[in-house]
Design an enzyme around this catalytic site. Sequence first.
Site, PDB file in Angstrom:
ATOM      1  N   ASP A   1      40.432 -73.013  21.472  1.00 16.95           N
ATOM      2  CA  ASP A   1      39.500 -73.931  20.824  1.00 16.95           C
ATOM      3  C   ASP A   1      40.182 -75.219  20.372  1.00 16.95           C
ATOM      4  OD1 ASP A   1      41.024 -72.604  18.927  1.00 16.95           O
ATOM      5  OD2 ASP A   1      39.359 -72.211  17.554  1.00 16.95           O
TER       6      ASP A   1
ATOM      7  N   ASP B   1      46.559 -77.680  17.209  1.00 17.08           N
ATOM      8  CA  ASP B   1      46.881 -78.483  16.028  1.00 17.08           C
ATOM      9  C   ASP B   1      48.396 -78.730  16.063  1.00 17.08           C
ATOM     10  OD1 ASP B   1      46.408 -79.723  13.532  1.00 17.08           O
ATOM     11  OD2 ASP B   1      46.591 -77.871  12.434  1.00 17.08           O
TER      12      ASP B   1
ATOM     13  N   LYS C   1      44.795 -82.174  18.554  1.00 13.63           N
ATOM     14  CA  LYS C   1      45.092 -83.237  17.586  1.00 13.63           C
ATOM     15  C   LYS C   1      46.484 -83.775  17.905  1.00 13.63           C
ATOM     16  CE  LYS C   1      42.660 -80.859  13.801  1.00 13.63           C
ATOM     17  NZ  LYS C   1      42.848 -80.165  12.513  1.00 13.63           N
TER      18      LYS C   1
ATOM     19  N   VAL D   1      37.908 -80.063  11.834  1.00 11.02           N
ATOM     20  CA  VAL D   1      36.668 -80.048  12.604  1.00 11.02           C
ATOM     21  C   VAL D   1      36.072 -78.644  12.643  1.00 11.02           C
ATOM     22  CG1 VAL D   1      37.166 -82.084  14.013  1.00 11.02           C
ATOM     23  CG2 VAL D   1      37.961 -79.837  14.779  1.00 11.02           C
TER      24      VAL D   1
ATOM     25  N   ARG E   1      30.694 -71.864  12.674  1.00  7.78           N
ATOM     26  CA  ARG E   1      30.996 -71.650  14.096  1.00  7.78           C
ATOM     27  C   ARG E   1      29.794 -71.914  14.993  1.00  7.78           C
ATOM     28  NH1 ARG E   1      36.079 -69.277  14.487  1.00  7.78           N
ATOM     29  NH2 ARG E   1      36.622 -67.794  12.852  1.00  7.78           N
TER      30      ARG E   1
HETATM   31  P1  IMP Z   1      48.191 -74.529  15.510  1.00  7.00           P
HETATM   32  O1  IMP Z   1      48.695 -75.339  14.354  1.00  7.00           O
HETATM   33  O2  IMP Z   1      48.111 -75.351  16.775  1.00  7.00           O
HETATM   34  O3  IMP Z   1      49.004 -73.284  15.681  1.00  7.00           O
HETATM   35  O4  IMP Z   1      46.718 -74.097  15.170  1.00  7.00           O
HETATM   36  C1  IMP Z   1      46.522 -73.044  14.307  1.00  7.00           C
HETATM   37  C2  IMP Z   1      45.081 -72.649  14.182  1.00  7.00           C
HETATM   38  O5  IMP Z   1      44.526 -73.376  13.116  1.00  7.00           O
HETATM   39  C3  IMP Z   1      44.136 -72.932  15.351  1.00  7.00           C
HETATM   40  O6  IMP Z   1      44.166 -71.953  16.348  1.00  7.00           O
HETATM   41  C4  IMP Z   1      42.806 -72.889  14.633  1.00  7.00           C
HETATM   42  O7  IMP Z   1      42.390 -71.564  14.448  1.00  7.00           O
HETATM   43  C5  IMP Z   1      43.152 -73.490  13.297  1.00  7.00           C
HETATM   44  N1  IMP Z   1      42.800 -74.914  13.207  1.00  7.00           N
HETATM   45  C6  IMP Z   1      43.618 -75.983  13.207  1.00  7.00           C
HETATM   46  N2  IMP Z   1      42.939 -77.117  13.033  1.00  7.00           N
HETATM   47  C7  IMP Z   1      41.636 -76.756  12.915  1.00  7.00           C
HETATM   48  C8  IMP Z   1      40.410 -77.515  12.722  1.00  7.00           C
HETATM   49  O8  IMP Z   1      40.371 -78.740  12.596  1.00  7.00           O
HETATM   50  N3  IMP Z   1      39.279 -76.772  12.633  1.00  7.00           N
HETATM   51  C9  IMP Z   1      39.251 -75.417  12.759  1.00  7.00           C
HETATM   52  N4  IMP Z   1      40.366 -74.691  12.963  1.00  7.00           N
HETATM   53  C10 IMP Z   1      41.547 -75.346  13.033  1.00  7.00           C
HETATM   54 MG    MG Z   2      42.489 -70.747  17.593  1.00  8.87          MG
END
Ligand code: IMP
Ligand code: MG
Length: 187
Positions: free
Chosen positions: A107, A110, A138, A160, A172
Amino acid sequence: MDPTTPEGQAAPPPVLISERQIAERVEHLGREISADYAGVDELLLVGVLRGAFIFLADLARRLTLPTSIDFMALSHYEHGSTPSGAVRLVMDLRVPITGRHVLLVEDIVDSGETLAYLKRTLEARRPASLKICTLTRKPDRLTADVRVDYVGFDIPDAWVVGYGLDFDNKFRSLPYIGVLEPAPDGG
Ligand code: IMP
Ligand code: MG
């Protein structure tokens, strides 16, 4: 008060990416992925629960090659809305992936730590190929060194929700991608 909105948030989250923009982009991604995998016997779509369930459902229906579908679920060790980077596998795939073509469907990217973990985990099982498709990314927040093959939308550094994405497991089912205002703590 509308029970779907958290306290202090009277209105639904403002639209960042509309339903129509999402539909057009998913259709385009479907064509691109179908073309890239032309001639492949079967593509295994691996959805990461829970956030990817809507995107995966829509994307799968836009692919014109034979697919099968499986899911993984992860849990983040979080402080408020800020994932610490540590990830735990809470539900593994039901099928072996050795020798198969795998497309991981996420999805959001980040920091990229979640993706890095998933990539390591799946690559260790020696798939024939492993590519990554994410609905959103992002770019300003990315710290992990992971390449993403297909990106739906690059988005600003905001929290988001909608189209599968949540805050505290809410929002969701919003049909569009909206921005949560004010931004949750540390998000
Ligand atoms: P990561 O920092 O790329 O490991 O992301 C960690 C997790 O944070 C993602 O898989 C999402 O579940 C959640 N996440 C990060 N940013 C957002 C956002 O803006 N909305 C919803 N979930 C987010
Ligand atoms: Mg996720």
